[in-house]
Write an enzyme that holds these catalytic residues in place. Structure first.
Site, PDB file in Angstrom:
ATOM      1  CB  ALA A 317      -0.912   0.002   1.214  1.00  0.00           C
ATOM      2  N   GLY A 319       2.412   4.829   0.935  1.00  0.00           N
ATOM      3  CA  GLY A 319       2.566   5.480   2.228  1.00  0.00           C
ATOM      4  C   GLY A 319       3.817   5.017   2.942  1.00  0.00           C
ATOM      5  CE  LYS A 338      -3.760  -1.344   9.336  1.00  0.00           C
ATOM      6  NZ  LYS A 338      -4.414  -0.192  10.029  1.00  0.00           N
ATOM      7  CG  ASP A 373     -15.940  -1.930  11.377  1.00  0.00           C
ATOM      8  OD1 ASP A 373     -15.318  -2.378  12.359  1.00  0.00           O
ATOM      9  OD2 ASP A 373     -16.991  -2.447  10.949  1.00  0.00           O
TER      10      ASP A 373
END
Length: 572
Positions: A317, A319, A338, A373
């Site tokens: 991802a 970043g 994740k 969430d």
């Protein structure tokens, strides 16, 4: 099919019925909690309802495994295709059959390894028809304007009764009419056939209640949502009028607690909401009304479909790389995955168990629209060729205990999925002056709203916040969060002499829970323009007294107001 298979299927369904009774009872109590302004009880009930699912699944699985003589049959995976077929027969006439399938899956996974999952043993794909005849249970009620917006508004408010009186219905009707006159085209206002179709059940969440429906003319339709507030000792009132699809989407956001709304036929309620906000995925809508496990099933099925019908490959991802979590994504699938790294950066004084606890805390806490969430998964299996080589190499290096090579298959033992957002630091790199102003204004609001919900983010760096498609700033890195009331906010003591200030070590003692807000400007912002702008917008966040004041209110039992919409007073 054997008699034993029929018995096991019936026991699984009996467990589901117990869970549904608990779910319905907790949901039905939402009205009284709202009317009686029992704000602290609302969070407790929400947590109980979330916990009920896993508790009842485990109880059902334990009963099956320990029952004689069915226990041996339950443990034999070869029997489960017959159990599944018996179960299909049992649920065929139910109004919550899609939820019943997901329940069956959960029980199976509690009893068997994930590598035994298949469409023969459980419901990887639903057996429910995509379209089905409508039930005879009325979901909505209709109101016709007959050319009078005033009459329409009065009809609607008069139809919804509470054990607490309206504070001032005449004032609320006038406000609704004024808002509709501003929001609807002139021709719609004059349409004698303009109809409001409203869900009969009220949607409850936190300190608010919502009347949800749509306005329908001969040519067009609009969402129509009336948020209600209960001002203690004054009565119930309409807080604003929402007719914009984006605003309704934010109310049903993945960053908020789940609604409590009574629903005899969940699929019909979901279909109605989907018409109001068609951009929302079914997974998010089921989750929004409390069926988060069904949301998980819908998400998994959409992921399978995406991988089947695309050549998308997993990549890391965008970043800054995290010190605790490693994050990867599919470019054309709006989700990140994740996983916890095997080794953390030296500055992170936590362990794997603590990280898992933090993420589960967020699941059960009021997210006030500022925390994404997550869905927790175990034993995802993906073809090796669906991973970009550099992505796979990095995952294998940082988390070899979680990412396992099995020939041409990659096993992800444990992960969370979360909606993908643009990291705030990346967003600001390309933002205009106005976008920078708006993002930093909302960044500060996000921190303050989390604090109002008794959450201190811990690591408040820009990289740990994301920007949604609606431009809202949301926190998504949970490994350092804590309850606000557990933090000791301090002012840095004055140095006794200049040499102390020049020393490499602080001249004052620092305990693990100590936080010094006056250090935030340098810590959060390398860019001086952003630092000065944020100080102007939210300089109170740099003062220990601000945080201490919030702590006092929370400890006194106050539940602070956080609104998921622009209020009528703000729009005026």
């Amino acid at each position: 099919m054997s008699y034993a298979s029929d018995q096991i299927a019936q026991q699984i369904l009996s467990g589901f019925d117990r869970y549904r009774r608990i779910f319905r009872d907790l949901t039905a109590g939402a009205r009284a909690r709202f009317e009686q302004a029992r704000w602290n009880d609302i969070q407790e009930a929400s947590t109980l309802r979330i916990n009920a699912y896993e508790e009842q699944v485990q109880e059902t699985a334990d009963q099956l495994a320990s029952s004689a003589p069915l226990g041996d049959q339950v443990r034999d995976v070869a029997v489960w295709p017959d159990i599944r077929q018996s179960y299909i027969t049992l649920i065929d006439q139910r109004f919550d059959d899609e939820l019943a399938e997901t329940w069956f899956n959960s029980v199976f996974c509690s009893l068997h390894q994930h590598d035994q999952i298949s469409d023969d043993t459980m419901f990887v794909h639903s057996t429910r028809p995509v379209t089905r005849p409508p039930s005879r249970i009325s979901l909505t009620r209709g109101f016709i304007s007959e050319g009078s917006l005033q009459g329409l508004a009065h009809q609607i408010l008069s139809e919804y009764s509470f054990d607490v009186p309206w504070e001032d219905m005449t004032r609320d009707v006038d406000m609704i009419v004024n808002q509709l006159q501003q929001g609807l085209p002139d021709w719609a206002q004059m349409d004698r056939g303009l109809t409001a179709e409203m869900v009969q059940s009220v949607f409850y969440r936190n300190k608010g209640a919502y009347l949800v429906g749509r306005l329908i003319s001969q040519q067009e339709q609009w969402p129509f949502v009336l948020p209600l507030v209960n001002r203690e000792h004054q009565g119930i009132s309409v807080d604003t009028v929402i007719t914009d699809e984006s605003d309704v989407s934010i109310i049903f956001s993945f960053t908020r607690s789940y609604f409590m709304v009574e629903s005899a036929v969940p699929s019909e309620l979901i279909a109605f909401i989907k018409r109001l906000i068609p951009g929302k995925h079914l997974a998010e809508l089921y989750t929004a009304i409390g069926f988060y496990k069904q949301g998980k099933s819908e998400f998994y099925r959409s992921l399978i479909a995406h991988l089947t019908h695309s050549d998308d490959r997993f990549i890391m991802a965008p970043g800054v790389r995290g010190m605790v979590m490693s994050v990867f994504t599919l470019p054309r699938f709006n989700t990140v995955f994740k996983i916890i790294k095997d080794r953390f950066a030296p500055s992170k004084n936590i362990d794997r168990t603590t990280v898992i606890e933090k993420y589960r805390l967020v699941k059960r806490h009021d997210r006030v629209g500022r925390m994404a969430d997550t869905q927790e998964f175990a034993d995802f299996r993906f073809p090796r060729d669906r991973f970009d080589p550099e992505c796979l190499q990095e995952l294998l290096e940082v988390a070899p205990s979680t990412v396992i090579e099995e020939g041409d298959t990659i096993l992800i033992r444990h992960c969370w999925t979360e909606r993908r957002m643009t990291p705030l630091n990346i967003y600001l790199e390309n933002a205009s002056e106005q976008q920078t102003y708006d993002a930093l204004l909302d960044y500060g609001k996000a921190i303050k709203e989390l604090a109002a919900a008794n959450i201190f983010p811990g690591d408040m760096l820009l990289k740990n916040f994301g920007v949604t498609r609606h431009g809202r700033v949301v926190f998504y890195d949970y490994d350092e969060i804590s309850y606000l009331t557990e933090v000791n906010f301090r002012v840095i003591p004055e140095a006794l002499y200049p040499e102390q200030e020049m020393a490499s070590e602080p001249w004052y003692s620092v305990s693990p829970n100590d936080v010094f807000p006056e250090e935030f400007p340098v810590f959060l912002f390398a860019d001086m323009h952003q630092r000065r702008l944020f100080s102007r917008l939210h300089g109170d966040l740099f003062e220990a007294s601000y945080w201490q004041g919030l702590q006092e209110q929370i400890r006194a039992g106050q539940v602070l107001d956080v609104y998921p919409y622009r209020r009528a007073a703000e729009s005026a």
